[in-house]
Scaffold this motif. Structure first.
Motif, PDB file in Angstrom:
ATOM      1  N   UNK A  52       0.855  -1.197   0.000  1.00 39.46           N
ATOM      2  CA  UNK A  52       0.000   0.000   0.000  1.00 39.46           C
ATOM      3  C   UNK A  52       0.883   1.236   0.000  1.00 39.46           C
ATOM      4  N   UNK A 159     -16.439   8.545  -0.757  1.00 44.25           N
ATOM      5  CA  UNK A 159     -16.541  10.007  -0.701  1.00 44.25           C
ATOM      6  C   UNK A 159     -16.322  10.645  -2.069  1.00 44.25           C
ATOM      7  N   UNK A 195     -12.743  -4.187   0.515  1.00 45.83           N
ATOM      8  CA  UNK A 195     -12.686  -3.602   1.866  1.00 45.83           C
ATOM      9  C   UNK A 195     -12.433  -2.098   1.831  1.00 45.83           C
ATOM     10  N   UNK A 197      -9.956  -0.326   0.745  1.00 44.26           N
ATOM     11  CA  UNK A 197      -8.629   0.078   1.233  1.00 44.26           C
ATOM     12  C   UNK A 197      -8.041   1.207   0.395  1.00 44.26           C
TER      13      UNK A 197
ATOM     14  N   UNK B 157      -3.405   1.386   4.367  1.00 45.47           N
ATOM     15  CA  UNK B 157      -4.643   1.182   5.118  1.00 45.47           C
ATOM     16  C   UNK B 157      -5.010  -0.290   5.272  1.00 45.47           C
ATOM     17  N   UNK B 158      -4.284  -1.143   4.584  1.00 44.18           N
ATOM     18  CA  UNK B 158      -4.599  -2.582   4.632  1.00 44.18           C
ATOM     19  C   UNK B 158      -4.530  -3.117   6.059  1.00 44.18           C
ATOM     20  N   UNK B 161      -7.511  -2.771   7.997  1.00 45.29           N
ATOM     21  CA  UNK B 161      -8.752  -3.326   7.458  1.00 45.29           C
ATOM     22  C   UNK B 161      -9.413  -2.446   6.415  1.00 45.29           C
ATOM     23  N   UNK B 162      -8.649  -1.556   5.816  1.00 49.62           N
ATOM     24  CA  UNK B 162      -9.229  -0.657   4.808  1.00 49.62           C
ATOM     25  C   UNK B 162     -10.128   0.371   5.479  1.00 49.62           C
ATOM     26  N   UNK B 163     -10.978   0.989   4.666  1.00 52.61           N
ATOM     27  CA  UNK B 163     -11.864   2.031   5.194  1.00 52.61           C
ATOM     28  C   UNK B 163     -13.315   1.568   5.254  1.00 52.61           C
ATOM     29  N   UNK B 164     -13.531   0.268   5.049  1.00 55.29           N
ATOM     30  CA  UNK B 164     -14.893  -0.255   5.046  1.00 55.29           C
ATOM     31  C   UNK B 164     -15.660   0.224   6.285  1.00 55.29           C
ATOM     32  N   UNK B 166     -14.244   2.486   8.399  1.00 57.21           N
ATOM     33  CA  UNK B 166     -13.487   3.627   8.909  1.00 57.21           C
ATOM     34  C   UNK B 166     -13.690   4.869   8.028  1.00 57.21           C
ATOM     35  N   UNK B 167     -14.881   5.018   7.499  1.00 52.70           N
ATOM     36  CA  UNK B 167     -15.206   6.302   6.886  1.00 52.70           C
ATOM     37  C   UNK B 167     -14.937   6.449   5.396  1.00 52.70           C
ATOM     38  N   UNK B 168     -15.103   5.365   4.616  1.00 45.92           N
ATOM     39  CA  UNK B 168     -14.885   5.550   3.165  1.00 45.92           C
ATOM     40  C   UNK B 168     -15.969   6.425   2.547  1.00 45.92           C
ATOM     41  N   UNK B 169     -17.111   6.516   3.240  1.00 51.74           N
ATOM     42  CA  UNK B 169     -18.213   7.335   2.701  1.00 51.74           C
ATOM     43  C   UNK B 169     -18.756   8.280   3.769  1.00 51.74           C
ATOM     44  N   UNK B 170     -17.850   8.843   4.551  1.00 48.56           N
ATOM     45  CA  UNK B 170     -18.295   9.627   5.705  1.00 48.56           C
ATOM     46  C   UNK B 170     -18.494  11.114   5.399  1.00 48.56           C
ATOM     47  N   UNK B 171     -18.505  11.480   4.145  1.00 48.34           N
ATOM     48  CA  UNK B 171     -18.649  12.899   3.804  1.00 48.34           C
ATOM     49  C   UNK B 171     -20.007  13.401   4.328  1.00 48.34           C
TER      50      UNK B 171
END
Ligand SMILES: Cc1cc2nc3c(=O)[nH]c(=O)nc-3n(C[C@H](O)[C@H](O)[C@H](O)COP(=O)(O)OP(=O)(O)OC[C@H]3O[C@@H](n4cnc5c(N)ncnc54)[C@H](O)[C@@H]3O)c2cc1C
Ligand code: SF4
Lengths: 523, 174
Positions: A52, A159, A195, A197, B157-158, B161-164, B166-171
């Protein structure tokens, strides 16, 4: 114990390159019982090896052997030794790719008929059409587990997508969604769901994104019919006095020259290396290179009309979180000459990490105009433009006899000039892309120039007649019956869509044809 | 690709206080340059200390980020303090100082306004020296993991656990 075939075994099909085209072809042939030796110049990297980290991953996976550039494209100035961003590894560029998997629109198979003659363009219709490709696309979508096909749910929007979608809808665009992606939205094909990432370009560590490296290739190997030779760099394809190819000379991992005999050779080294190999294989019988009676080997190089639009907002977006490219606007993909150009384009979400953003936002840029953009990296959103570019005979891959690679072989020079149609389309796309972001309150937008090419097409194009192209409707060279081309270099025209689904569909179809012709005794 | 040792750790050990050159933002001692606030210092073996100090200033003028401390620019250019690079760099910095003198300043470091320094740099933008320094900074500065948080970039971020979740769509402002 992994299968291995003898160098003197002249019953094998030798596939050169193991990316989208070669990796799929090798597996599909192996599944049908055909013995295959796949030569791959790169090494083998699997999800546990991927990192990454943009530059570290680039160093691990990218093709960094020398190449040279010429022409008026900005890449020749900003990245003169790196015309393309592609991979040298088992699985080829499917390790790097983002997974956008779109079918051609029906009319795009017939660009010449649909668009008419375009000055300076070497347009041609494909000798195949949408109806013929339909069932092969079905198989390709199943193989890749493409979202929004076969009942697979779409990916959730991240986002970057949510900003893009809101702007698109405000502009009145209708065809807006998270796209047809070769990324699992749920468990499928023994691979887990995405996931989010956000390092899709660096190899998916979860295996959620389809890549030949951990799907087709190990499955082909499991049949016992496929041997993949890593660090095997094909140097020359040899032929006999009858003009049939007899096998492939390659440098093994220790730099020793080997010769693998072959019944059939299928070339899939991406659109620079495939023509380079044909040209480097020139002989007294074929002084202009193999399969080059038309003079079209290396010509009509296409890279898609591309560019990006980034925008800054007054609040955070954090575009790097989640899938790199799951978001598309398709309303501009239609052919509508009233916009001032033929063909169309797609707008797709794209995020780069800070290191790549610094390198690609405005290559060569410096000073506060540049740095104040990066200062707001957290508030940035981004999209990529991909549209049909015009094939031009003078955009071409040639051998550069002044520069040699580590094996002493002349390298590929890549010449590219934009066609006026490409420029008109790019300007239109820049305007629309910036309007999308302005509609959601962007405070600053950036019409960003194309990166080193990720889509490389057309340098061994498919044609009905031998005089117009290099391969026929099966990807078989017009000149040499047991020599095939199996990668993106077959493309007659590029269409507006990301090419890999089509490369895969053509490879599945080609495997079917080769196996059938072999058992019929024709090959 | 780029070393990412913590600048503060590295430099505390080597810290040396020196005389503060009148117009420079650096304290310069024999073979060392250091920040006036002692945030970092660097021992130079092949370059003149003034040359390194000018190079750091030049690096900041090329990619100015006011929220990024000098120590990160130092890390980005310290590789030029080598036997192979020294001659090219000394010549390049001499040319920079000469250009500053041509505009009535004592040296590049003596030029007070960024705008005037940028004018000098613009005039030499096509030079091999400028392009080498600029090109090197693209990775040398922005590929330091330690600067990423300053820009909000979260990097790897791996392992999380990625952003699943943790806010990948938290806008929340759309
Ligand atoms: C960052 C990025 C994102 C992308 N995203 C998308 C996307 O979202 N959707 C999409 O459709 N496409 C995408 N692409 C493009 C896609 O990856 C390519 O179109 C596709 O992989 C091309 O397939 P190919 O078989 O022609 O070549 P490749 O996949 O590049 O495979 C060629 C292989 O041949 C090997 N090779 C070359 N020369 C030799 C030789 N002499 N001897 C032995 N081996 C050799 C190479 O090492 C390589 O492994 C993306 C590409 C990049 C770089
Ligand atoms: S965002 Fe999804 S597809 Fe992309 S690398 Fe991460 S898990 Fe894989």
């Amino acid at each position: 114990m992994a299968t291995s075939f003898d160098l003197d075994d002249d019953n094998v099909v030798v596939v050169i390159g193991t990316g989208a085209g070669g990796g799929v072809l090798a597996n599909e042939l192996a599944q049908k019982g055909v013995h295959v030796v796949a030569l791959e110049a790169g090494g083998r990297y699997l999800p546990e090896d991927y990192v990454n980290d943009e530059w570290e991953s680039f160093g691990q996976l990218a093709w960094l052997d020398p190449r040279t550039t010429s022409g008026d494209w900005r890449v020749a100035r900003d990245f003169s030794g790196l015309p393309a961003w592609i991979v040298k590894a088992v699985g080829g560029t499917t390790t790097h790719w983002a997974g956008a998997s779109l079918r051609f629109q029906d009319h795009e198979w017939k660009a010449l008929t649909t668009y008419g003659r375009v000055q300076g363009a070497n347009l041609l219709d494909w000798p195949i059409d949408a109806e013929e490709m339909d069932p092969w696309y079905d198989l390709a979508e199943k193989k890749l587990g493409v979202t929004l096909t076969n009942g697979h749910a779409g990916l959730p929007g991240n986002n970057n997508y949510l900003v893009f979608e809101k702007g698109a809808k405000a502009l009145g665009y209708k065809e807006v969604n998270t796209g047809r992606m070769a990324i699992n939205s749920e468990w499928n094909d023994d691979r887990m769901a995405c996931q989010q990432t956000g390092f899709c370009f660096q190899g998916c560590k979860w295996g959620a994104k389809w890549s030949a490296a951990y799907t087709d290739i190990p499955r082909g190997e499991a049949t016992g019919n496929l041997e993949v030779r890593e660090h095997a760099h094909a140097a020359r394809i040899l032929h006999d006095d009858a003009g049939k190819v007899t096998g492939v000379e390659y440098f093994d991992r220790d730099g020793n020259l080997q010769f693998q005999r072959a019944r059939i050779v299928a070339l899939a080294g991406n659109s620079f290396e495939s023509p380079r190999l044909l040209l480097n294989s020139a002989s007294s019988m074929f002084p202009d290179g193999l399969a080059n009676s038309s003079g079209q080997v290396g010509r009509n190089y296409m890279r898609h009309m591309t560019g990006s639009v980034y925008a800054i907002f007054d609040k955070p977006v954090k575009m790097w979180r989640g899938t790199t490219m799951a978001g598309i606007i398709q309303d501009e993909a239609r052919h509508d000459p009233s916009r001032g150009f033929v063909g169309g384009y797609e707008l797709e979400t794209l995020a780069l990490g800070l290191p790549f953003m610094a390198a690609f936002l405005d290559p060569g840029g410096w000073g506060r105009e540049f740095t104040t953009a990066l200062d707001h990296y957290e508030n940035m959103a981004g999209m990529w433009i991909v549209g049909e570019d015009m094939p031009q005979e003078t955009n071409r891959v040639t051998l550069n006899h002044d520069v040699h690679d580590q094996h002493g072989l002349p390298v590929a020079n890549v010449h590219f000039d934009d066609h006026p149609n490409d420029i008109a389309m790019r300007n239109h796309a820049y305007r629309q892309g910036q309007a999308v972001y302005q509609a959601v309150g962007a405070t600053r937008t950036f019409p960003t120039p194309p990166y080193p090419s990720t889509h490389n097409l057309g340098t061994n194009r498919m044609s009905e007649h031998a005089r117009d192209g290099v391969v026929n409707r099966w990807g078989q060279t017009h000149d040499i019956a047991n020599l095939f081309v199996s990668d993106g270099s077959q493309f007659t025209t590029g269409a507006a869509e990301n090419p890999t689904l089509t490369i895969v569909a053509l490879a599945i179809r080609q495997a079917d044809h080769i196996a059938r012709e072999m058992s019929a005794g024709n090959l | 690709m780029t070393k990412t040792a913590s600048p503060r750790e590295m430099t505390r050990r080597q810290l040396l206080s020196g005389t503060v050159a009148a117009s420079a933002s650096f304290a310069i001692g024999a073979g060392f340059i250091a920040a006036p606030d002692a945030a970092w210092a660097l021992e130079v073996t092949h370059l003149k200390p003034e040359t390194m100090a000018t190079l750091v200033r030049m690096a900041r003028d090329i990619y100015p980020h006011d929220q990024v401390g000098d120590e990160y620019y130092v890390i980005a250019v310290r590789g030029y303090d080598s036997a192979e690079m020294a001659e090219m760099v000394e010549a390049g910095i001499s040319a920079l100082d000469a250009a500053a003198q041509g505009r009535g300043f004592d040296s590049y470091l003596d030029v007070g306004w960024e705008r005037d320094r940028v004018d000098i740099l613009r005039a030499m933008e096509e030079s091999h020296f400028f392009q080498t320094v600029r090109g090197g900074l693209v990775t040398g500065l922005y590929n330091q993991k330690a600067v990423w948080p300053i820009f909000g970039y979260e990097g790897e971020s791996y392992s999380e656990g990625g952003y699943m979740d943790r806010g990948f769509n938290d806008i929340n402002w759309l």
